[in-house]
Scaffold this motif. Structure first.
Motif, PDB file in Angstrom:
ATOM      1  N   GLU A 141     -10.955  40.533 -43.595  1.00  0.00           N
ATOM      2  CA  GLU A 141     -10.472  40.810 -42.243  1.00  0.00           C
ATOM      3  C   GLU A 141     -10.107  42.285 -42.089  1.00  0.00           C
ATOM      4  OE1 GLU A 141      -7.211  38.287 -41.124  1.00  0.00           O
ATOM      5  OE2 GLU A 141      -8.281  36.475 -41.747  1.00  0.00           O
ATOM      6  N   ARG A 142      -9.410  42.823 -43.090  1.00  0.00           N
ATOM      7  CA  ARG A 142      -8.937  44.213 -43.036  1.00  0.00           C
ATOM      8  C   ARG A 142     -10.105  45.201 -43.111  1.00  0.00           C
ATOM      9  NH1 ARG A 142      -5.965  47.483 -40.751  1.00  0.00           N
ATOM     10  NH2 ARG A 142      -4.867  49.011 -41.996  1.00  0.00           N
ATOM     11  N   VAL A 143     -11.104  44.903 -43.921  1.00  0.00           N
ATOM     12  CA  VAL A 143     -12.265  45.783 -44.071  1.00  0.00           C
ATOM     13  C   VAL A 143     -13.020  45.893 -42.751  1.00  0.00           C
ATOM     14  CG1 VAL A 143     -14.575  45.808 -45.106  1.00  0.00           C
ATOM     15  CG2 VAL A 143     -12.590  45.572 -46.558  1.00  0.00           C
ATOM     16  N   GLY A 144     -13.081  44.821 -42.001  1.00  0.00           N
ATOM     17  CA  GLY A 144     -13.794  44.825 -40.727  1.00  0.00           C
ATOM     18  C   GLY A 144     -12.929  45.186 -39.538  1.00  0.00           C
ATOM     19  N   SER A 145     -11.660  45.544 -39.784  1.00  0.00           N
ATOM     20  CA  SER A 145     -10.743  45.841 -38.686  1.00  0.00           C
ATOM     21  C   SER A 145     -11.114  47.156 -38.008  1.00  0.00           C
ATOM     22  CB  SER A 145      -9.304  45.912 -39.204  1.00  0.00           C
ATOM     23  OG  SER A 145      -9.133  47.062 -40.012  1.00  0.00           O
ATOM     24  N   ALA A 146     -10.505  47.422 -36.863  1.00  0.00           N
ATOM     25  CA  ALA A 146     -10.797  48.634 -36.095  1.00  0.00           C
ATOM     26  C   ALA A 146     -10.415  49.888 -36.863  1.00  0.00           C
ATOM     27  CB  ALA A 146     -10.048  48.584 -34.768  1.00  0.00           C
ATOM     28  N   GLU A 147      -9.426  49.801 -37.732  1.00  0.00           N
ATOM     29  CA  GLU A 147      -8.999  50.985 -38.479  1.00  0.00           C
ATOM     30  C   GLU A 147     -10.009  51.396 -39.554  1.00  0.00           C
ATOM     31  OE1 GLU A 147      -5.319  52.464 -41.301  1.00  0.00           O
ATOM     32  OE2 GLU A 147      -5.028  50.741 -40.002  1.00  0.00           O
ATOM     33  N   TRP A 148     -10.566  50.422 -40.280  1.00  0.00           N
ATOM     34  CA  TRP A 148     -11.466  50.759 -41.384  1.00  0.00           C
ATOM     35  C   TRP A 148     -12.939  50.710 -40.981  1.00  0.00           C
ATOM     36  CZ3 TRP A 148      -9.540  53.358 -45.153  1.00  0.00           C
ATOM     37  CH2 TRP A 148      -8.220  53.183 -45.528  1.00  0.00           C
ATOM     38  N   LYS A 149     -13.371  49.722 -40.263  1.00  0.00           N
ATOM     39  CA  LYS A 149     -14.745  49.584 -39.756  1.00  0.00           C
ATOM     40  C   LYS A 149     -15.806  49.715 -40.855  1.00  0.00           C
ATOM     41  CE  LYS A 149     -13.530  51.506 -35.298  1.00  0.00           C
ATOM     42  NZ  LYS A 149     -13.703  52.611 -34.382  1.00  0.00           N
ATOM     43  N   PHE A 150     -15.585  49.085 -41.980  1.00  0.00           N
ATOM     44  CA  PHE A 150     -16.604  49.079 -43.026  1.00  0.00           C
ATOM     45  C   PHE A 150     -17.603  47.982 -42.735  1.00  0.00           C
ATOM     46  CE2 PHE A 150     -13.017  50.665 -45.810  1.00  0.00           C
ATOM     47  CZ  PHE A 150     -13.505  51.955 -45.913  1.00  0.00           C
ATOM     48  N   ASP A 151     -18.848  48.229 -43.041  1.00  0.00           N
ATOM     49  CA  ASP A 151     -19.884  47.217 -42.892  1.00  0.00           C
ATOM     50  C   ASP A 151     -20.153  46.639 -44.280  1.00  0.00           C
ATOM     51  OD1 ASP A 151     -21.827  45.611 -41.788  1.00  0.00           O
ATOM     52  OD2 ASP A 151     -23.391  47.126 -41.963  1.00  0.00           O
ATOM     53  N   ILE A 152     -19.235  45.798 -44.732  1.00  0.00           N
ATOM     54  CA  ILE A 152     -19.324  45.226 -46.077  1.00  0.00           C
ATOM     55  C   ILE A 152     -19.474  43.712 -45.947  1.00  0.00           C
ATOM     56  CG2 ILE A 152     -18.127  44.831 -48.258  1.00  0.00           C
ATOM     57  CD1 ILE A 152     -16.732  47.496 -47.893  1.00  0.00           C
ATOM     58  N   GLU A 153     -20.488  43.189 -46.621  1.00  0.00           N
ATOM     59  CA  GLU A 153     -20.715  41.736 -46.655  1.00  0.00           C
ATOM     60  C   GLU A 153     -19.945  41.153 -47.831  1.00  0.00           C
ATOM     61  OE1 GLU A 153     -24.370  38.716 -47.736  1.00  0.00           O
ATOM     62  OE2 GLU A 153     -24.841  40.720 -47.035  1.00  0.00           O
ATOM     63  N   PHE A 154     -19.320  40.025 -47.638  1.00  0.00           N
ATOM     64  CA  PHE A 154     -18.586  39.352 -48.712  1.00  0.00           C
ATOM     65  C   PHE A 154     -19.383  38.142 -49.182  1.00  0.00           C
ATOM     66  CE2 PHE A 154     -15.313  42.080 -47.377  1.00  0.00           C
ATOM     67  CZ  PHE A 154     -14.317  42.073 -48.330  1.00  0.00           C
ATOM     68  N   GLU A 155     -19.589  38.059 -50.490  1.00  0.00           N
ATOM     69  CA  GLU A 155     -20.214  36.891 -51.109  1.00  0.00           C
ATOM     70  C   GLU A 155     -19.111  36.108 -51.800  1.00  0.00           C
ATOM     71  OE1 GLU A 155     -24.601  38.629 -52.323  1.00  0.00           O
ATOM     72  OE2 GLU A 155     -23.098  38.364 -53.871  1.00  0.00           O
ATOM     73  N   TYR A 156     -18.807  34.940 -51.270  1.00  0.00           N
ATOM     74  CA  TYR A 156     -17.751  34.120 -51.860  1.00  0.00           C
ATOM     75  C   TYR A 156     -18.352  33.164 -52.877  1.00  0.00           C
ATOM     76  CZ  TYR A 156     -14.519  35.857 -48.351  1.00  0.00           C
ATOM     77  OH  TYR A 156     -13.722  36.664 -47.581  1.00  0.00           O
ATOM     78  N   MET A 157     -17.785  33.163 -54.059  1.00  0.00           N
ATOM     79  CA  MET A 157     -18.206  32.284 -55.138  1.00  0.00           C
ATOM     80  C   MET A 157     -17.238  31.106 -55.213  1.00  0.00           C
ATOM     81  SD  MET A 157     -20.774  33.920 -56.261  1.00  0.00           S
ATOM     82  CE  MET A 157     -21.062  34.678 -54.691  1.00  0.00           C
ATOM     83  N   GLY A 158     -17.691  30.016 -55.775  1.00  0.00           N
ATOM     84  CA  GLY A 158     -16.848  28.843 -55.929  1.00  0.00           C
ATOM     85  C   GLY A 158     -15.800  29.037 -57.022  1.00  0.00           C
ATOM     86  N   ARG A 159     -14.768  28.222 -56.957  1.00  0.00           N
ATOM     87  CA  ARG A 159     -13.741  28.254 -58.002  1.00  0.00           C
ATOM     88  C   ARG A 159     -14.335  27.775 -59.314  1.00  0.00           C
ATOM     89  NH1 ARG A 159      -7.997  25.887 -56.941  1.00  0.00           N
ATOM     90  NH2 ARG A 159      -8.140  26.348 -59.127  1.00  0.00           N
ATOM     91  N   ASP A 160     -13.762  28.232 -60.401  1.00  0.00           N
ATOM     92  CA  ASP A 160     -14.157  27.813 -61.747  1.00  0.00           C
ATOM     93  C   ASP A 160     -15.653  28.034 -62.000  1.00  0.00           C
ATOM     94  OD1 ASP A 160     -11.533  27.009 -62.207  1.00  0.00           O
ATOM     95  OD2 ASP A 160     -11.916  25.031 -61.357  1.00  0.00           O
ATOM     96  N   ALA A 161     -16.180  29.118 -61.489  1.00  0.00           N
ATOM     97  CA  ALA A 161     -17.578  29.487 -61.737  1.00  0.00           C
ATOM     98  C   ALA A 161     -17.611  30.952 -62.171  1.00  0.00           C
ATOM     99  CB  ALA A 161     -18.427  29.261 -60.493  1.00  0.00           C
ATOM    100  N   PRO A 162     -17.023  31.266 -63.325  1.00  0.00           N
ATOM    101  CA  PRO A 162     -16.922  32.670 -63.732  1.00  0.00           C
ATOM    102  C   PRO A 162     -18.271  33.330 -63.961  1.00  0.00           C
ATOM    103  CG  PRO A 162     -16.278  31.233 -65.530  1.00  0.00           C
ATOM    104  CD  PRO A 162     -16.450  30.367 -64.310  1.00  0.00           C
ATOM    105  N   GLN A 163     -19.316  32.546 -64.234  1.00  0.00           N
ATOM    106  CA  GLN A 163     -20.620  33.147 -64.468  1.00  0.00           C
ATOM    107  C   GLN A 163     -21.174  33.789 -63.204  1.00  0.00           C
ATOM    108  OE1 GLN A 163     -19.895  29.938 -64.454  1.00  0.00           O
ATOM    109  NE2 GLN A 163     -21.531  28.681 -63.655  1.00  0.00           N
ATOM    110  N   GLN A 164     -20.662  33.424 -62.024  1.00  0.00           N
ATOM    111  CA  GLN A 164     -21.161  34.001 -60.781  1.00  0.00           C
ATOM    112  C   GLN A 164     -20.466  35.318 -60.440  1.00  0.00           C
ATOM    113  OE1 GLN A 164     -20.755  30.817 -57.966  1.00  0.00           O
ATOM    114  NE2 GLN A 164     -22.620  29.829 -58.656  1.00  0.00           N
ATOM    115  N   ASN A 165     -19.318  35.582 -61.033  1.00  0.00           N
ATOM    116  CA  ASN A 165     -18.587  36.833 -60.835  1.00  0.00           C
ATOM    117  C   ASN A 165     -18.337  37.448 -62.209  1.00  0.00           C
ATOM    118  OD1 ASN A 165     -17.371  38.858 -59.405  1.00  0.00           O
ATOM    119  ND2 ASN A 165     -15.497  37.749 -59.001  1.00  0.00           N
ATOM    120  N   HIS A 166     -19.371  37.445 -63.019  1.00  0.00           N
ATOM    121  CA  HIS A 166     -19.255  37.731 -64.442  1.00  0.00           C
ATOM    122  C   HIS A 166     -18.736  39.125 -64.766  1.00  0.00           C
ATOM    123  CE1 HIS A 166     -23.159  39.257 -63.265  1.00  0.00           C
ATOM    124  NE2 HIS A 166     -23.191  39.979 -64.363  1.00  0.00           N
TER     125      HIS A 166
END
Length: 179
Positions: A141-166
């Motif tokens: 929310e903060r990254v996309g706010s009017a103050e920062w205006k970053f164009d960053i995509e978030f990839e959410y990984m599932g819980r207990d899946a450390p291999q996806q955020n290795h």
């Protein structure tokens, strides 16, 4: 099935040969399913190495990706201590940025400041891979706010899946063991 178990869970043909050599006669029927063998042969579902949504060479794409995670350090000696450890690993170069915070949500603004510094240095991030914890949703929310205006995509990984955020998970282990 008893012969299969006593002979170390070997293949059905090997069981038949072994019991014949021992002078024991078995019926030529199949042994059935051994639960222990089934559990031993089971494996975790494969996680794809290459994301089909990626465009361009993987190494070039990884340069625009950051891996973020936060871990809580349990220390009962000083409860006011900064016990939430946030790590950001820049993909492609595996450069780690590590900071400690009093609360998990306290990492949101400094992470935006780091993102701004990286963008100014020509190392802008396009994708942040993290779990779907509340502090990460606040960061989005903060990254996309009017103050920062970053164009960053978030990839959410599932819980207990450390291999996806290795890279972030390995960063914790690497830095902790070197500390």
């Amino acid at each position: 099935m008893d012969a299969h178990t006593q002979l170390g869970h070997c293949h059905e043909d090997a069981v038949q040969v072994s019991v014949k050599n021992l002078g024991i006669e078995l019926k030529p029927e199949s042994l059935g399913v051994c639960v222990s063998c089934s559990k031993a042969k089971a494996k975790q579902k494969n996680v794809p190495v290459h994301d089909p949504k990626r465009e361009g060479p993987p190494a070039e794409q990884d340069m625009k990706r950051a891996f973020l995670d936060i871990s809580t350090i349990k220390n009962s000696l000083n409860p006011k201590q900064k016990k939430h450890w946030r790590i950001v690993v820049l993909g492609g170069i595996n450069l780690k940025f590590s900071d400690f915070y009093v609360t998990k949500n306290a990492m949101v603004e400094p992470t935006c400041e780091h993102s701004h510094q990286w963008k100014q240095a020509g190392r802008g991030i396009e994708i942040i891979r993290c779990d779907n914890a509340g502090e990460n949703e606040k960061l989005q929310e903060r990254v996309g706010s009017a103050e920062w205006k970053f164009d960053i995509e978030f990839e959410y990984m599932g819980r207990d899946a450390p291999q996806q955020n290795h890279l972030a998970e390995l960063g914790f282990a690497t830095l902790y063991n070197k500390g």
